[in-house]
Design a protein around this motif. Structure first.
Motif, short mmCIF file in Angstrom:
data_model
loop_
_atom_site.label_atom_id
_atom_site.label_comp_id
_atom_site.label_asym_id
_atom_site.label_seq_id
_atom_site.Cartn_x
_atom_site.Cartn_y
_atom_site.Cartn_z
N SER A 1 0.85 -1.18 0.00
CA SER A 1 0.00 0.00 0.00
C SER A 1 0.89 1.24 0.00
N GLY B 1 -4.46 11.33 -6.43
CA GLY B 1 -5.66 11.02 -7.18
C GLY B 1 -6.13 12.26 -7.93
N GLU C 1 -4.33 9.82 -2.31
CA GLU C 1 -5.12 8.63 -2.06
C GLU C 1 -4.18 7.46 -1.81
N HIS D 1 -3.16 3.76 -2.65
CA HIS D 1 -3.34 2.77 -3.70
C HIS D 1 -2.62 1.48 -3.32
N THR D 2 -3.12 0.38 -3.84
CA THR D 2 -2.48 -0.92 -3.65
C THR D 2 -1.68 -1.26 -4.89
N ARG D 3 -0.39 -1.56 -4.68
CA ARG D 3 0.48 -1.90 -5.80
C ARG D 3 0.90 -3.36 -5.67
#
Length: 407
Positions: free
Chosen positions: A203, A208, A213, A215-217
């Motif tokens: 994470s 954004g 924001e 984000h999940t990578r």
């Protein structure tokens, strides 16, 4: 990530123009592709051209240039040579690694650059902690390397070894690089597999549309397997230690060499530091391009546990002369009960082909550790050739000796 400024400056103008044009970056007819001796002003003018792209496209082109810049190294060029030889791509006539990398990016799909990147990474890790070599017996029994069902089964078992959920994406890229010995130029055709598997997600914060924001990578984990079917050798490069590599080896044996007896790991070659107890004759020849070689440090351990390290400081005497002057007959080189456990050599390379002279530092530690794996492929071969010549390494075990030990 490497900066692409130096890469741009060293790139042939016509090839760089074609690369940028293929990505929608076009210059006016009077754009000077050789402006300012291709220095900072030229780089700035290229950045101005890139700034005319939409933001997302601009980022993509810059990221690609940064990747190519990262590959414009000695190991990158070796990776290019190995992959291109396997694909039948002739590299004669190109103006260095920048020219070749741009050509590959223009004329081929991304897979070629990905393979070069994987090969360069593999060359850097070869001989290191994540790498091991295994020897199968010369029994003449066939391997099923090109059998699709065997490849699929091996990939499935590799995912099981990693102990990841079944839904994680996975993919294996099988190709045939040609390894070129940097010392002799001899070519060896190999079969190589790079296994890509979705690793644990991370994470991270990113911008954004309106604010920051989270984000999940999804990370990608790589496992490398290189086979020399002629010599019956398998090399495995993977994180997780020897127990994990042993599992990959067992999977390889089961799916590709089920008729052969289990292989044995090729041990690292032991160093022979007692050779350095007296000032050694570290002979060189003109073709080596070496100005001089010195023993710059020696570490000793006594039978009762004492430790001593001596380093060369001044230029007016050798380390051996210092130890004799400082300790006399009590020198650890002469007194009983002291063993050499580590040594550092400094190899002074002469300027060559427009490149400045530099120093190769090689550290040896008992029983079998050298810093040679940290060098480029060419430097690694050069260093091991010298260590062999100076009798600082045990000879490599023969296949017969390897399997005699097992029995």
């Amino acid at each position: 990530m490497a900066s692409f400024s130096a890469f741009i400056r060293k790139s042939p103008p016509a090839r760089l123009r074609d690369f940028l044009g293929a990505r929608g970056v076009h210059a006016d007819g009077d754009f000077d592709w050789c402006s300012g001796g291709r220095g900072a002003a030229f780089v700035k003018s290229i950045e101005v051209l890139l700034a005319g792209l939409p933001d997302a496209r601009q980022d993509a082109v810059k990221a690609e240039l940064e990747l190519l810049a990262e590959l414009s190294s000695d190991d990158g060029m070796s990776g290019v040579a190995h992959v291109c030889a396997g694909e039948g791509v002739d590299l004669e006539g190109y103006e260095g690694v920048e020219d070749v990398l741009l050509m590959l990016a223009i004329q081929f799909d991304r897979v070629m650059i990905d393979r070069v990147q994987v090969q360069a990474s593999y060359l850097r890790k070869s001989g290191g902690k994540q790498w091991a070599r295994f020897q199968f017996p010369d029994d003449g029994k066939p391997w099923a390397l090109d059998q699709q069902s065997a490849q699929d089964a091996f990939l499935a078992e590799a995912v099981d070894i990693l102990d990841l959920p079944a839904h994680r994406k996975r993919e294996a890229d099988w190709f045939h690089p040609v390894r070129i010995d940097p010392a002799t130029g001899a070519e060896t055709k190999l079969t190589q597999a790079t296994i890509y598997v979705e690793d644990h997600a991370e994470s991270e914060l990113a911008f954004g549309e309106t604010s920051l924001e989270r984000h999940t990578r999804q990370k990608v984990l790589e496992v490398g397997v290189v086979c020399d079917p002629k010599e019956r050798i398998v090399e495995i490069c993977a994180k997780g230690g020897h127990k994990i590599r042993d599992k990959y080896l067992q999977a390889f044996s089961k799916h590709f060499a089920p008729q052969s007896k289990p292989p044995v790991q090729v041990p690292r070659r032991n160093v022979r530091l007692e050779v350095l107890r007296n000032a050694p004759e570290l002979t060189t020849v003109p073709a080596d391009g070496i100005e001089r070689v010195e023993v710059s440090s020696l570490s000793f351990r006594s039978t009762d546990g004492a430790f001593l390290m001596a380093e060369k400081r001044g230029e007016d005497e050798t380390l051996y002369q210092f130890l004799k002057r400082r300790f006399g007959v009590a020198s650890p080189l002469q007194a009983g009960g002291w063993h050499i456990v580590a040594a550092t050599l400094r190899i002074f390379k002469a300027p060559c082909d427009g490149k400045k002279g530099h120093v190769l530092t090689v550290t040896l530690r008992t029983p079998n550790t050298t810093s040679a794996p940290n060098k480029t492929e060419a430097e690694r071969a050069f260093v091991f050739d010298l260590l062999d010549r100076w009798d600082l390494l045990d000879p490599p075990p023969t296949k017969v000796e390897l399997f005699e030990v097992v029995e």
